[in-house]
Design a protein around this motif. Structure first.
Motif, short mmCIF file in Angstrom:
data_model
loop_
_atom_site.label_atom_id
_atom_site.label_comp_id
_atom_site.label_asym_id
_atom_site.label_seq_id
_atom_site.Cartn_x
_atom_site.Cartn_y
_atom_site.Cartn_z
N GLN A 40 -14.81 12.52 -57.33
CA GLN A 40 -13.83 12.05 -57.42
C GLN A 40 -12.01 13.26 -57.64
O GLN A 40 -11.26 11.90 -57.31
CB GLN A 40 -14.14 11.14 -59.10
CG GLN A 40 -13.12 10.97 -59.63
CD GLN A 40 -13.86 9.81 -60.53
OE1 GLN A 40 -14.83 9.73 -61.48
NE2 GLN A 40 -12.30 9.74 -61.68
N GLU A 41 -11.96 14.47 -57.81
CA GLU A 41 -11.06 15.23 -57.95
C GLU A 41 -10.64 14.83 -56.80
O GLU A 41 -9.80 14.82 -56.74
CB GLU A 41 -11.63 16.55 -58.28
CG GLU A 41 -10.41 17.59 -58.30
CD GLU A 41 -11.09 19.07 -58.64
OE1 GLU A 41 -10.33 20.16 -58.53
OE2 GLU A 41 -12.06 18.86 -59.21
N ALA A 77 -5.86 10.22 -61.62
CA ALA A 77 -8.03 10.66 -62.66
C ALA A 77 -8.95 10.04 -62.64
O ALA A 77 -9.59 11.00 -61.53
CB ALA A 77 -7.25 11.73 -63.43
N ALA A 78 -8.75 9.05 -63.05
CA ALA A 78 -8.88 7.68 -62.98
C ALA A 78 -9.78 6.65 -61.92
O ALA A 78 -10.05 5.96 -62.16
CB ALA A 78 -9.16 6.73 -64.40
N LEU A 114 -7.21 -1.38 -63.75
CA LEU A 114 -8.23 -1.73 -63.16
C LEU A 114 -8.63 -1.01 -62.01
O LEU A 114 -7.74 -0.13 -61.98
CB LEU A 114 -7.37 -3.05 -62.33
CG LEU A 114 -7.03 -4.29 -63.39
CD1 LEU A 114 -6.77 -5.87 -62.28
CD2 LEU A 114 -8.02 -4.55 -64.22
N PRO A 115 -10.27 -0.36 -61.85
CA PRO A 115 -10.05 -0.26 -60.43
C PRO A 115 -10.14 -0.70 -59.31
O PRO A 115 -9.73 -1.31 -58.74
CB PRO A 115 -12.13 -0.24 -60.56
CG PRO A 115 -12.19 -1.28 -61.91
CD PRO A 115 -10.86 -1.74 -62.04
N LEU A 116 -9.15 0.60 -58.44
CA LEU A 116 -8.68 0.38 -57.29
C LEU A 116 -9.61 -0.11 -56.18
O LEU A 116 -9.06 -1.38 -55.68
CB LEU A 116 -8.04 1.45 -56.50
CG LEU A 116 -7.05 2.53 -57.50
CD1 LEU A 116 -6.73 3.67 -56.68
CD2 LEU A 116 -5.81 1.58 -57.05
N GLN A 117 -10.88 0.22 -56.69
CA GLN A 117 -11.61 -0.60 -55.59
C GLN A 117 -11.98 -2.12 -55.46
O GLN A 117 -12.87 -2.91 -55.06
CB GLN A 117 -13.56 -0.40 -55.41
CG GLN A 117 -13.66 -0.08 -56.79
CD GLN A 117 -14.16 1.08 -56.95
OE1 GLN A 117 -12.48 1.83 -57.51
NE2 GLN A 117 -15.26 0.90 -58.00
N GLU A 118 -10.80 -2.74 -56.84
CA GLU A 118 -11.07 -4.45 -57.38
C GLU A 118 -9.87 -4.94 -56.84
O GLU A 118 -9.76 -5.99 -56.86
CB GLU A 118 -12.24 -4.61 -58.77
CG GLU A 118 -12.48 -4.00 -59.00
CD GLU A 118 -13.29 -5.07 -60.69
OE1 GLU A 118 -12.23 -5.54 -60.60
OE2 GLU A 118 -14.42 -4.10 -60.88
N LEU A 119 -9.04 -4.01 -56.00
CA LEU A 119 -7.89 -4.28 -55.38
C LEU A 119 -7.55 -4.02 -54.41
O LEU A 119 -7.82 -4.10 -53.74
CB LEU A 119 -6.55 -4.11 -56.19
CG LEU A 119 -6.33 -3.37 -57.59
CD1 LEU A 119 -5.86 -2.56 -58.30
CD2 LEU A 119 -6.21 -4.67 -58.73
N TRP A 120 -7.11 -6.06 -53.71
CA TRP A 120 -6.77 -5.83 -52.22
C TRP A 120 -5.67 -5.86 -52.27
O TRP A 120 -4.70 -7.01 -52.13
CB TRP A 120 -7.53 -7.11 -51.75
CG TRP A 120 -8.76 -7.30 -51.42
CD1 TRP A 120 -8.81 -6.49 -49.42
CD2 TRP A 120 -9.81 -7.10 -52.15
NE1 TRP A 120 -10.85 -6.72 -49.98
CE2 TRP A 120 -11.05 -6.96 -50.93
CE3 TRP A 120 -10.42 -7.39 -53.16
CZ2 TRP A 120 -12.46 -6.51 -51.49
CZ3 TRP A 120 -12.14 -6.70 -53.53
CH2 TRP A 120 -12.26 -6.66 -52.34
#
Length: 613
Positions: A40-41, A77-78, A114-120
Motif C-alpha cells: 500500500q505504501e 495513503a488510504a 471512496l476507494p479508488l478501485q470503485e471509480l471509473w
C-alpha cells in the motif's frame, strides 16, 4: 431517452490491457522489490506521481448502483478519493427508491471518501486525465485479481512480486486466453473462496481471543480451533500456489477425472448398433446391411438406431454398443465422454470420416471405459484447451485413425492403458503423446510428427508411481520441433552422486545387460546436477551419431537407468526399516515390453532428451 434509462458519459476503456503492459507497470513503476507489508505504501507513492488530485469526473460503480461524481482531492495513503456529486445529477440504481437525498446521506456516512478501485474515470479528450485513468485501473486490477487478504501474513520478504504477483498475473491471462482447463479454473476459484472463508473465521477467532480472559476454558478451546483453521488455510494456500505456478501446473498436470458415470448394460440386456449419417442414401444403406448390419446365423438380433451426428450417438450408448460413423464431415461442439466399453468405428477410410470439434472446450475425446475401441476416423481439433484424447482409466485402443491436434495430442493418465496402431498424429503445440507414471502405452506402426515434442514420458513422482510400461515398435517419429522422445524426471542429487561415485552392482549390471546395444549413455556432469539441485531447470540431452538407429537403445538405456535409480531408493528405504530382502533383478520390474524398429528423423533437437527439474 428510453424511460428509466440513464445515459452516462463515456469512460476510459482500460480493462483491455495486455499482460506485458500490466507486468511492466507493477514491476517497474508500482511494486518493484517491495515486501507484502509495503504494497500500500509503494502504491501510494506511485499514485502521488501520476494521479491528478482534483478536477476529474468518474462513475462510482457498485453492485447496486452507479452514480456520477467529481473528485475534489485524493487521500493517497488510504488509496481513496474525496468526491462530491457531479452536476447534473446522474444515477442508475437497481432500487427505484434510491433518490438523490439517499445518495447524499450515503456520501456523508462515507465522509465523501471512496476507494479508488470503485471509480471509473470519465473520458476526456484533452489527454490530461489519461494517466489518472490508467493508474486507477492498475490499482483496481491489483486489488481485484492479485492481492490476497492473507498476503501480509506470509513471508514478508522482498520478492513479493516474483513470489506472488507474477504467477497470479500469468494465471489470470492464461485463463483469459483459454490456456487453462475449465475444470481447473473451477477448482482454483473454489479453493480461493474456501481460503478466504477460513481466513475470515481465523481473524474473527483471533480477535475474540484477544478480548477474552487468558485463563478461561473458552480460550483453550478457541486456541485448538485456531490451530485447525491455520492448518486448513496452509493446505489451501499450497494448493493455490501449485495452480498459480505455470511450471508446476504443467509438470504435475491437472489430475482431472471425468464426472460421467458408466451406464452399464442396458436394462433390457440388449446391445444396440448406432448408425451415424447426415443423410442416408439407399446405396449406403444397402452397403451397410451387407457389410456391417447383416445378422449371422444363430446371432442374437440387434436393434439399430440412426443418428445425424456422432455426439448424440455416443451419448445414447450403453455397455457393449457399437457406433458406426458413415462417410461425411461432422462438426461437433461438445466433448465425447465415453464411460462404457463401446466400439466407435468409421465406415470407410479415415480421410472420408472427419469429426471436427469447434468452439471453446477442453478435451475432444474423454475415455474412462474399461475397454474402448476407436477405428478408421479422422479427428480434427480446434480452439482447444486440453489434448485431443485423454485416457483417464481403463483401456482404449486406437487403430487406423488420424489425429489433427491443436494443443497436446493423446494423454495417458496413471493406471490407464492405451494402444495405438497404424495411426497418424500431428500438429500438437505440446507433446504428441504424454505418458504418465504407472500407465501402459503400446505404440505400433504409427507416425508422430510436426509436434512440439513427439512423446513425453512423465516420471516426476517416481517414489509414488511405477515407471510407465512402454512398447514402441516400428513407429516413425519425425519433424518435431524439439525431441522425438522426452523423459521428465527429478534430479535427486544425493542418489545420483552415490551412483556416480560408488559404481554399485546395479550400475555394473546395467552395463552388462545393455552391452549388446550401442553405448550412447554419457557420464553424469556433477556441475549440472549441482545447478539442478539448487532449483534451476535444464534440458539435459544426449546426441546420437546415428539418430534413427541409436534412438531406440538410448530410450531403453534411460528407462533402465531411471528404474534402477528407483530400485536403489526403495532398497535404501527398506534397509533403513531393517528389511534386507529386495529384488536385485534389474529387468524384473518389466518397465517396458520393447522399444525396437522406430525411426527418428529430422527432429529439431534430436531423438531423445531428458528434462531434469
Amino acid at each position: 431517452m428510453p424511460e428509466g434509462k440513464t445515459f452516462f458519459p463515456e469512460i476510459f476503456q482500460t480493462n483491455q490491457l495486455l499482460f506485458y503492459e500490466r507486468f511492466r507497470a507493477y514491476q517497474d513503476y508500482i511494486l518493484a522489490d517491495c515486501k507484502a507489508s509495503e504494497v500500500q505504501e509503494f502504491t501510494a507513492e506511485f499514485l502521488e506521481k501520476v494521479l491528478e488530485p482534483s478536477g476529474w469526473r468518474a462513475v462510482w460503480h457498485t453492485n447496486v448502483f452507479k452514480v456520477l461524481v467529481e473528485a475534489t482531492d485524493v487521500d493517497f495513503a488510504a488509496l481513496k478519493a474525496v468526491v462530491r456529486l457531479a452536476e447534473p445529477y446522474l444515477c442508475d440504481s437497481q432500487v427505484s427508491t434510491f433518490t438523490m437525498e439517499c445518495m447524499k446521506e450515503l456520501l456523508d456516512l462515507k465522509e465523501h471518501r471512496l476507494p479508488l478501485q470503485e471509480l471509473w474515470v470519465v473520458f476526456d479528450d484533452s489527454g490530461v486525465f489519461d494517466q489518472t485513468a490508467l493508474a486507477i485501473e492498475h490499482v483496481r486490477f491489483f486489488y481485484q485479481n492479485i492481492w490476497r487478504s492473507w498476503d501480509e501474513e506470509e513471508e514478508d520478504e522482498y520478492d513479493y512480486f516474483v513470489r506472488c504477483v507474477e504467477p497470479r498475473l500469468r494465471l489470470h491471462y492464461d485463463i483469459l486466453e483459454d490456456r487453462v482447463p475449465s475444470g481447473l479454473i473451477v477448482d482454483y476459484r473454489n479453493l480461493l473462496s474456501q481460503c478466504e472463508e477460513s481466513y475470515r473465521k481465523f481473524l474473527n477467532l483471533r480477535s475474540s481471543l484477544s478480548n477474552c480472559n487468558s485463563d478461561s476454558e473458552q480460550e483453550n478451546i478457541s486456541m485448538v480451533e485456531g490451530l485447525k483453521l491455520y492448518s486448513e488455510m496452509e493446505q489451501l494456500k499450497q494448493k493455490l500456489k501449485l495452480i498459480e505456478n505455470p511450471l508446476l501446473r504443467y509438470v504435475f498436470g491437472y489430475q482431472k477425472n471425468s464426472n460421467i458415470q458408466a451406464k452399464g448394460v442396458r436394462p433390457s440386456g440388449q446391445k444396440v448398433t448406432h448408425v451415424v449419417s447426415s443423410t442416408m442414401m439407399a446405396g449406403l444403406l444397402r452397403s451397410l446391411l451387407t457389410d456391417r448390419l447383416c445378422q449371422e446365423p444363430g446371432e442374437e438380433e440387434r436393434e439399430i438406431q440412426f443418428h445425424s451426428d456422432p455426439l448424440s450417438a455416443i451419448n445414447a450408448c450403453f455397455e457393449g454398443d457399437t457406433v458406426i460413423v458413415c462417410p461425411g464431415h461432422y462438426v461437433v461442439h461438445g466433448t465425447f465422454s465415453i464411460a462404457d466399453s463401446i466400439e466407435l468405428e468409421g465406415y470407410g477410410l479415415p480421410d472420408d470420416i472427419v469429426i471436427e470439434k469447434r468452439g471453446k472446450g477442453d478435451t475432444f475425446v474423454d475415455c474412462t471405459g474399461a475397454d474402448i475401441k476407436i477405428s478408421c476416423i479422422k479427428f480434427v481439433q480446434h480452439d482447444a484447451v486440453e489434448g485431443i484424447l485423454i485416457v483417464h482409466r481403463g483401456k482404449t485402443t486406437l487403430e487406423n485413425c488420424v489425429l489433427q491436434c491443436e494443443t497436446t495430442g493423446v494423454t495417458v493418465r496413471t493406471s490407464a492403458e492405451f494402444l495405438m496402431k497404424n495411426s497418424d498424429l500431428y500438429g500438437a503445440k505440446g507433446a504428441g503423446i504424454e505418458i504418465y507414471p504407472g500407465s501402459q502405452c503400446t505404440l505400433s506402426d504409427n507416425g508422430i510428427h510436426h509436434c512440439k515434442e513427439g512423446i513425453l514420458i512423465k516420471d516426476f513422482l517416481d517414489e509414488h508411481y511405477d515407471i510407465p510400461k512402454i512398447s514402441m515398435v516400428n513407429n516413425i517419429i519425425h519433424n518435431n520441433e524439439g525431441y522425438g522422445v522426452v523423459l521428465v524426471k527429478p534430479t535427486i542429487f544425493s542418489d545420483l552422486q552415490e551412483n556416480a561415485e560408488d559404481g554399485t552392482e546395479e550400475n555394473k549390471a546395467l552395463k552388462i545387460q545393455t552391452s549388446g546395444e550401442p553405448d550412447v549413455t554419457e557420464g553424469v556432469d556433477l556441475e549440472e546436477l549441482m545447478q539442478c539441485a539448487t532449483g534451476k531447470m535444464e534440458l539435459y540431452a544426449r546426441t546420437d551419431p546415428s539418430e534413427q538407429v541409436e534412438g531406440n537403445c538410448e530410450i531403453v538405456n534411460e528407462l533402465i537407468a531411471a528404474s534402477t535409480q528407483k530400485g536403489q531408493m526403495k532398497r535404501k528405504r527398506l534397509s533403513e526399516l531393517g528389511i534386507t530382502q529386495a529384488d536385485d533383478n534389474l529387468m524384473s520390474q518389466e518397465m517396458f515390453v520393447g522399444i525396437v524398429g522406430n525411426q527418428f528423423k529430422w527432429n529439431g533437437k534430436g531423438s531423445f532428451g531428458t528434462f531434469l527439474f
